[in-house]
Design an enzyme around this catalytic site. Structure first.
Site, short mmCIF file in Angstrom:
data_model
loop_
_atom_site.label_atom_id
_atom_site.label_comp_id
_atom_site.label_asym_id
_atom_site.label_seq_id
_atom_site.Cartn_x
_atom_site.Cartn_y
_atom_site.Cartn_z
N GLU A 77 1.47 -8.22 9.51
CA GLU A 77 1.50 -9.17 10.60
C GLU A 77 0.72 -8.85 11.94
O GLU A 77 0.51 -9.39 12.88
CB GLU A 77 3.03 -9.59 11.17
CG GLU A 77 3.75 -8.59 11.42
CD GLU A 77 4.47 -7.70 10.38
OE1 GLU A 77 3.83 -7.35 9.47
OE2 GLU A 77 5.67 -7.25 10.67
N ARG A 78 0.63 -7.40 12.16
CA ARG A 78 0.02 -6.92 13.26
C ARG A 78 -1.65 -7.14 13.18
O ARG A 78 -2.28 -7.08 14.24
CB ARG A 78 0.16 -5.14 13.32
CG ARG A 78 1.65 -5.18 13.51
CD ARG A 78 1.76 -3.44 13.92
NE ARG A 78 3.10 -3.12 13.55
CZ ARG A 78 3.47 -1.91 13.13
NH1 ARG A 78 2.53 -0.99 13.32
NH2 ARG A 78 4.58 -1.59 12.58
N CYS B 181 -3.26 7.31 6.11
CA CYS B 181 -2.38 8.20 5.22
C CYS B 181 -2.93 9.14 4.48
O CYS B 181 -2.14 10.08 3.89
CB CYS B 181 -1.79 7.01 3.96
SG CYS B 181 -2.84 6.59 2.72
P1 NAD Z 1 5.47 -0.71 7.73
O1 NAD Z 1 6.24 -0.03 6.65
O2 NAD Z 1 6.04 -0.88 9.08
O3 NAD Z 1 4.86 -2.09 7.29
C1 NAD Z 1 4.25 -2.42 6.13
C2 NAD Z 1 4.81 -3.61 5.65
O4 NAD Z 1 5.92 -3.80 5.35
C3 NAD Z 1 4.12 -4.92 6.51
O5 NAD Z 1 3.63 -5.64 5.80
C4 NAD Z 1 5.50 -5.18 7.24
O6 NAD Z 1 5.54 -6.54 7.37
C5 NAD Z 1 6.43 -4.98 6.01
N1 NAD Z 1 7.88 -4.52 6.61
C6 NAD Z 1 8.00 -3.61 7.54
N2 NAD Z 1 9.22 -3.60 8.14
C7 NAD Z 1 9.97 -4.23 6.92
C8 NAD Z 1 11.41 -4.34 6.50
N3 NAD Z 1 12.33 -3.72 7.06
N4 NAD Z 1 11.54 -5.07 5.36
C9 NAD Z 1 10.69 -5.53 4.72
N5 NAD Z 1 9.26 -5.46 5.19
C10 NAD Z 1 9.09 -4.75 6.02
O7 NAD Z 1 3.99 0.19 7.70
P2 NAD Z 1 3.03 0.24 8.86
O8 NAD Z 1 3.36 0.59 10.15
O9 NAD Z 1 2.26 -1.18 8.68
O10 NAD Z 1 1.87 1.12 8.16
C11 NAD Z 1 1.94 2.50 8.38
C12 NAD Z 1 2.41 3.29 7.22
O11 NAD Z 1 1.86 3.08 6.20
C13 NAD Z 1 2.42 4.73 7.51
O12 NAD Z 1 3.69 5.55 7.20
C14 NAD Z 1 1.38 5.25 6.62
O13 NAD Z 1 1.54 6.66 5.84
C15 NAD Z 1 1.61 4.36 5.57
N6 NAD Z 1 0.36 4.13 4.63
C16 NAD Z 1 0.48 4.70 3.45
C17 NAD Z 1 -0.53 4.41 2.58
C18 NAD Z 1 -0.46 5.29 1.31
O14 NAD Z 1 -1.35 5.19 0.48
N7 NAD Z 1 0.30 5.87 0.90
C19 NAD Z 1 -1.57 3.85 3.05
C20 NAD Z 1 -1.54 3.16 4.34
C21 NAD Z 1 -0.71 3.36 5.02
#
Ligand code: NAD
Length: 496
Positions: free
Chosen positions: A183-184, A288
């Site tokens: 959503e960001r 990541c």
């Molecule tokens: P986030 O976990 O905050 O959000 C990811 C998704 O989950 C979003 O679509 C969000 O709407 C949803 N979400 C957030 N909180 C939620 C909840 N409580 N319940 C259900 N859904 C929820 O992550 P972010 O800030 O968007 O991304 C950064 C993170 O992603 C970092 O930790 C990074 O390391 C990780 N990441 C991992 C990879 C990988 O391949 N392992 C790749 C990219 C990013």
């Protein structure tokens, strides 16, 4: 050209081939992280809107499943061409909503396109196997069938690439797809879905809903969603894996990371410095696969520390739209506050702030979320910070006596997304490849991002599931295997 001012854009959903305005009472501002300017509003979908997307995907499935794989990939060839044609426009959108530089945005799109290219090989990749005469006159065949409706929930840091770790494979294997992007950063996917609208997919094959937790929970609990892919932070990955499993879904959940790099004294120090600096500070450390803790050994402790400090201090930080910028802002003011607080925590814990990126002053970026590259030296190998994901432009330096010590440090890392080694020794490299407890390994490589024809192999708290994204794992993830055992009586064939 649309006359609507950018800040007035209200992002619609894409459901059953129709752009649908949200009826949600909850909306969130989309903010340019470099300027603080509003780019529009994104709805946080209610359950009914998500249910409509799942139903549209379910209705499209029977006909799409019957469509021959060769026909299913034809739209993907068109998609590749459209993404190539629109690469500059999409890069600009990524930069204004995510903050990364235009070069980084273009690089991300290249990786998205690569996944489309690989998914065009589905008619070969999706084949099963068979054996005649498993017993006299009995043949056995394994065929792969699409599962039905599948969904992906994605992170903010690669607004284009991450959805494309899933979408092309999901639909080429005959599934129908629902995306709940971040959503960001909703603008990039909105534009991408406008391109997807032009490639001749039947309505309902791809759907997009914008939202937060309610949208995610609705996907996780919906009985018609067979499989869920997730990319984001570890706590959410764990939650999604557990809740998806509770309703019998297949799930692959990629989580956070704390990626170590070991620098041996025999490494080419100038190459190591350049590559590690790009890895740690590229995309403002919000990758990541960003290296975030460096373990220098022996003489490298001084040489690497001096050269990486110089590289960090000299990076040009600013608005990613400026072609001369080398590093953009972090995603939100909250993120800036969190990153700066973690730097402070390191300092309190005894680390030396060798290059301090806090309180950054950027001309024209007064309302942006800028943290400049930061180097924390002498971070204790035992400290919590040495294993905490910062997800910002901060590189911690820890010191180890030898490779044994460094490997012992790696073994304590709760994450396992990536580990890298810089050396000119083949035997050290082989030992590292053999022992390093991570799923993506870099030898003289700073961002060991697997090409689309290899799996994106996180381990430990960086991944929950069995089958990874991309490559052959994607085919395993998106298909059900069916085994057919056949016997035909001889008498019957004599009739003809
Ligand atoms: P986030 O976990 O905050 O959000 C990811 C998704 O989950 C979003 O679509 C969000 O709407 C949803 N979400 C957030 N909180 C939620 C909840 N409580 N319940 C259900 N859904 C929820 O992550 P972010 O800030 O968007 O991304 C950064 C993170 O992603 C970092 O930790 C990074 O390391 C990780 N990441 C991992 C990879 C990988 O391949 N392992 C790749 C990219 C990013």
């Amino acid at each position: 050209m649309c006359a609507t001012a950018v800040s007035e854009i209200r992002i619609p959903h894409f459901i059953g081939g129709v752009w649908t305005n949200s009826t949600s009472a909850n909306w969130q501002d989309v903010i340019n992280p470099a300027t603080g300017a509003s780019l529009g509003k994104v709805p946080l979908a209610e359950a009914a809107e998500v249910n409509a997307a799942v139903e549209a995907a379910a209705a499209a499935f029977p006909e799409w499943r019957r469509t021959p794989p060769e026909d299913r990939i034809q739209p993907l060839f068109k998609l590749k061409m459209l993404l190539e044609e629109h690469i500059d426009e999409l890069s600009r959108l990524i930069t204004i909503e995510n903050g990364k530089t235009l070069g980084e945005a273009k690089g991300e799109l290249r990786r998205a396109i690569e996944n489309v290219e690989v998914a065009c090989g589905i008619p070969m990749m999706m084949q099963g196997y068979n054996l005649e005469d498993v017993a006299r006159g009995i043949d056995e065949t394994m065929i792969r069938q699409p599962m039905g409706v599948v969904a992906a929930i994605t992170a903010f840091n690669f607004p284009a690439m991450i959805p494309f770790w899933f979408l092309p494979y999901a639909i080429a294997t005959g599934n129908t797809f629902v995306l709940k992007g971040s959503e960001r950063v909703p603008l990039t996917m909105k534009r991408t879905f406008e391109l997807l609208e032009q490639i001749g997919l039947p309505k309902g094959v791809v759907n997009m809903v914008n939202g937060g937790k309610t949208a995610v929970d609705t996907i996780l609990d919906h009985p018609k969603v067979r499989a869920v892919s997730f990319v984001g932070s570890t706590p959410v990955a764990k939650y999604i894996y557990a809740r998806a499993a509770a309703s019998g879904k297949r799930a692959q959940c990629q989580g956070g990371a704390k990626n170590p790099v070991i620098v041996l004294p025999d490494a080419d120090m100038s190459m190591a410095t350049k590559i590690i600096s790009d890895s740690a500070f590229g995309c403002a450390g919000q990758r990541c696969l960003a290296v975030s803790v460096a373990v220098a050994i022996g003489e490298a402790q001084k040489t690497f520390r001096d050269s990486i400090a110089e590289a960090a201090a000299n990076l040009r930080v600013g608005n990613g739209m400026d072609e001369t910028t080398q590093m953009g802002p972090v995603i939100t003011p909250q993120s800036k506050t969190r990153v700066e607080a973690l730097i402070g925590q390191g300092e309190k814990g005894g680390a030396k702030v060798l290059v301090d990126g806090r309180n950054a002053k950027i001309v024209g970026g007064e309302n942006g979320n800028f943290v400049k590259p930061t180097i924390l030296d002498d971070v204790s190998i035992e400290s919590e910070l040495a294993h905490t994901e910062i997800f910002g432009p901060v590189l911690s330096l820890v010191h180890a006596k030898d490779l044994d010590d460094a490997m012992a440090f790696l073994s304590k890392n709760p994450f396992g997304n990536q580990a890298s080694l810089f050396t000119s020794s083949g035997s050290a490299a082989r030992r590292f490849r053999y022992e390093a407890p991570a799923g993506n390994i870099g030898i003289n490589i700073g961002v060991a991002a697997p090409m689309a024809y290899f799996p994106f192999s996180g381990w430990k708290d960086s991944f929950f599931g069995d089958m990874h994204g991309q490559g052959r794992d994607a085919i395993e993830f998106y298909t059900d295997k069916k085994v057919v055992v056949e016997r035909w009586a001889k008498e019957h064939s004599r009739k003809f």
